[in-house]
Design a protein around this motif. Sequence first.
Motif, PDB file in Angstrom:
ATOM      1  N   THR A  51     -10.087 -15.263  -9.714  1.00  0.00           N
ATOM      2  CA  THR A  51      -9.014 -15.545 -10.641  1.00  0.00           C
ATOM      3  C   THR A  51      -8.335 -14.249 -11.046  1.00  0.00           C
ATOM      4  N   PRO A  52      -7.035 -14.067 -10.948  1.00  0.00           N
ATOM      5  CA  PRO A  52      -6.089 -14.986 -10.315  1.00  0.00           C
ATOM      6  C   PRO A  52      -6.156 -14.850  -8.801  1.00  0.00           C
ATOM      7  N   PRO A  53      -5.954 -15.939  -8.072  1.00  0.00           N
ATOM      8  CA  PRO A  53      -6.144 -15.885  -6.621  1.00  0.00           C
ATOM      9  C   PRO A  53      -5.008 -15.224  -5.842  1.00  0.00           C
ATOM     10  N   GLN A  54      -3.890 -14.932  -6.469  1.00  0.00           N
ATOM     11  CA  GLN A  54      -2.767 -14.341  -5.728  1.00  0.00           C
ATOM     12  C   GLN A  54      -2.677 -12.840  -5.903  1.00  0.00           C
ATOM     13  N   ALA A  55      -3.779 -12.187  -6.303  1.00  0.00           N
ATOM     14  CA  ALA A  55      -3.716 -10.761  -6.588  1.00  0.00           C
ATOM     15  C   ALA A  55      -4.936 -10.035  -6.036  1.00  0.00           C
ATOM     16  N   VAL A  56      -4.755  -8.738  -5.868  1.00  0.00           N
ATOM     17  CA  VAL A  56      -5.860  -7.851  -5.499  1.00  0.00           C
ATOM     18  C   VAL A  56      -5.830  -6.686  -6.481  1.00  0.00           C
ATOM     19  N   TYR A  57      -7.009  -6.214  -6.847  1.00  0.00           N
ATOM     20  CA  TYR A  57      -7.115  -5.081  -7.753  1.00  0.00           C
ATOM     21  C   TYR A  57      -7.544  -3.852  -6.955  1.00  0.00           C
ATOM     22  N   ARG A  58      -7.054  -2.669  -7.377  1.00  0.00           N
ATOM     23  CA  ARG A  58      -7.390  -1.438  -6.683  1.00  0.00           C
ATOM     24  C   ARG A  58      -7.717  -0.356  -7.697  1.00  0.00           C
ATOM     25  N   HIS A  59      -8.839   0.310  -7.487  1.00  0.00           N
ATOM     26  CA  HIS A  59      -9.153   1.517  -8.253  1.00  0.00           C
ATOM     27  C   HIS A  59      -8.833   2.694  -7.351  1.00  0.00           C
ATOM     28  N   ARG A  60      -7.962   3.594  -7.810  1.00  0.00           N
ATOM     29  CA  ARG A  60      -7.559   4.761  -7.012  1.00  0.00           C
ATOM     30  C   ARG A  60      -7.994   6.022  -7.754  1.00  0.00           C
ATOM     31  N   ILE A  61      -8.589   6.933  -6.968  1.00  0.00           N
ATOM     32  CA  ILE A  61      -8.922   8.232  -7.539  1.00  0.00           C
ATOM     33  C   ILE A  61      -8.677   9.301  -6.483  1.00  0.00           C
ATOM     34  N   ASP A  62      -8.010  10.373  -6.912  1.00  0.00           N
ATOM     35  CA  ASP A  62      -7.831  11.552  -6.070  1.00  0.00           C
ATOM     36  C   ASP A  62      -7.747  12.759  -6.994  1.00  0.00           C
ATOM     37  N   SER A  63      -7.332  13.878  -6.486  1.00  0.00           N
ATOM     38  CA  SER A  63      -7.314  15.089  -7.303  1.00  0.00           C
ATOM     39  C   SER A  63      -6.155  15.110  -8.304  1.00  0.00           C
ATOM     40  N   TYR A  64      -5.249  14.112  -8.242  1.00  0.00           N
ATOM     41  CA  TYR A  64      -4.088  14.090  -9.126  1.00  0.00           C
ATOM     42  C   TYR A  64      -4.138  12.982 -10.172  1.00  0.00           C
ATOM     43  N   LEU A  65      -4.795  11.871  -9.863  1.00  0.00           N
ATOM     44  CA  LEU A  65      -4.743  10.737 -10.784  1.00  0.00           C
ATOM     45  C   LEU A  65      -5.942   9.820 -10.618  1.00  0.00           C
ATOM     46  N   GLN A  66      -6.080   8.918 -11.581  1.00  0.00           N
ATOM     47  CA  GLN A  66      -7.035   7.830 -11.512  1.00  0.00           C
ATOM     48  C   GLN A  66      -6.354   6.619 -12.131  1.00  0.00           C
ATOM     49  N   GLN A  67      -6.332   5.482 -11.387  1.00  0.00           N
ATOM     50  CA  GLN A  67      -5.603   4.298 -11.842  1.00  0.00           C
ATOM     51  C   GLN A  67      -6.349   3.021 -11.495  1.00  0.00           C
ATOM     52  N   LEU A  68      -6.110   2.002 -12.304  1.00  0.00           N
ATOM     53  CA  LEU A  68      -6.460   0.626 -11.951  1.00  0.00           C
ATOM     54  C   LEU A  68      -5.135  -0.093 -11.739  1.00  0.00           C
ATOM     55  N   THR A  69      -4.981  -0.741 -10.585  1.00  0.00           N
ATOM     56  CA  THR A  69      -3.725  -1.382 -10.209  1.00  0.00           C
ATOM     57  C   THR A  69      -3.977  -2.842  -9.862  1.00  0.00           C
ATOM     58  N   VAL A  70      -3.061  -3.699 -10.263  1.00  0.00           N
ATOM     59  CA  VAL A  70      -3.057  -5.077  -9.774  1.00  0.00           C
ATOM     60  C   VAL A  70      -1.818  -5.224  -8.895  1.00  0.00           C
ATOM     61  N   LYS A  71      -2.013  -5.811  -7.696  1.00  0.00           N
ATOM     62  CA  LYS A  71      -0.918  -6.028  -6.748  1.00  0.00           C
ATOM     63  C   LYS A  71      -0.922  -7.499  -6.349  1.00  0.00           C
ATOM     64  N   SER A  72       0.260  -8.073  -6.230  1.00  0.00           N
ATOM     65  CA  SER A  72       0.347  -9.449  -5.750  1.00  0.00           C
ATOM     66  C   SER A  72       0.146  -9.479  -4.245  1.00  0.00           C
ATOM     67  N   LEU A  73      -0.344 -10.604  -3.762  1.00  0.00           N
ATOM     68  CA  LEU A  73      -0.493 -10.830  -2.328  1.00  0.00           C
ATOM     69  C   LEU A  73       0.552 -11.849  -1.911  1.00  0.00           C
ATOM     70  N   GLY A  74       0.965 -11.802  -0.658  1.00  0.00           N
ATOM     71  CA  GLY A  74       1.968 -12.750  -0.185  1.00  0.00           C
ATOM     72  C   GLY A  74       2.271 -12.525   1.267  1.00  0.00           C
ATOM     73  N   THR A  75       3.332 -13.176   1.743  1.00  0.00           N
ATOM     74  CA  THR A  75       3.648 -13.118   3.167  1.00  0.00           C
ATOM     75  C   THR A  75       4.430 -11.874   3.564  1.00  0.00           C
ATOM     76  N   ASP A  76       5.052 -11.175   2.596  1.00  0.00           N
ATOM     77  CA  ASP A  76       5.820  -9.975   2.911  1.00  0.00           C
ATOM     78  C   ASP A  76       5.604  -8.961   1.798  1.00  0.00           C
ATOM     79  N   THR A  77       5.355  -7.724   2.163  1.00  0.00           N
ATOM     80  CA  THR A  77       5.079  -6.696   1.160  1.00  0.00           C
ATOM     81  C   THR A  77       6.330  -5.940   0.711  1.00  0.00           C
ATOM     82  N   GLU A  78       7.514  -6.372   1.131  1.00  0.00           N
ATOM     83  CA  GLU A  78       8.723  -5.624   0.771  1.00  0.00           C
ATOM     84  C   GLU A  78       8.893  -5.541  -0.746  1.00  0.00           C
TER      85      GLU A  78
END
Length: 198
Positions: A51-78
């Motif tokens: 839940t929610p089924p139309q999204a993916v979550y991403r934890h990003r870490i590198d030498s510049y930032l750290q973020q939690l992101t939610v992105k929608s999923l679908g047929t086109d990423t434009e």
Amino acid sequence: MTPNLQFLEIEHKFVIEADLDIRPLLDDLHQRQPEKFIQTDVQDTYFLVETPPQAVYRHRIDSYLQQLTVKSLGTDTEVRLEVNLDLDRTKGNQIEVIRAFLAPLGVLWQGTLRKEVQAFYFADVEVVHYKAHYLDRVIDCLEIEARQAPSIEGAQKILADWEKLLGLDPTKRSHASLLELLVVPTLPQALQEKVRRL
């Protein structure tokens, strides 16, 4: 950006074939004198949840930032939803907090991708070249993301202008997300089908 674009990512992704030398294009981007250039190694941990089924979550870490992101999923990423929460880098890698935060949503799968990234920032666009690794799979991509556009149409024009400038064929862009290209083929069949239905 106008409020209706604040949480949208508007980009085109091109998969770079193994026999293509990307160096001339990267040299061209350097010669265009970007406002900022970053080269870093990134660790992205993705979470697919019930839940929610139309999204993916991403934890990003590198030498510049750290973020939690939610992105929608679908047929086109434009054009898709992307909301970033900046996390305090001084507290170290917060992946365990993210796992605990997402657990109530019913984590179906989680996995970590590693990326070697070169990012070129211009006034109206961010051009990113990366090599992404997951398990024994590798993919080489170039992404062009519009910045500061007044509208979706304006962002699409920025993408088209930069594709022409860089000699890219817009008909050859990928409509799939990095997750779909690199990770989904490795998942159990039942989970693949669930992701493709989203």
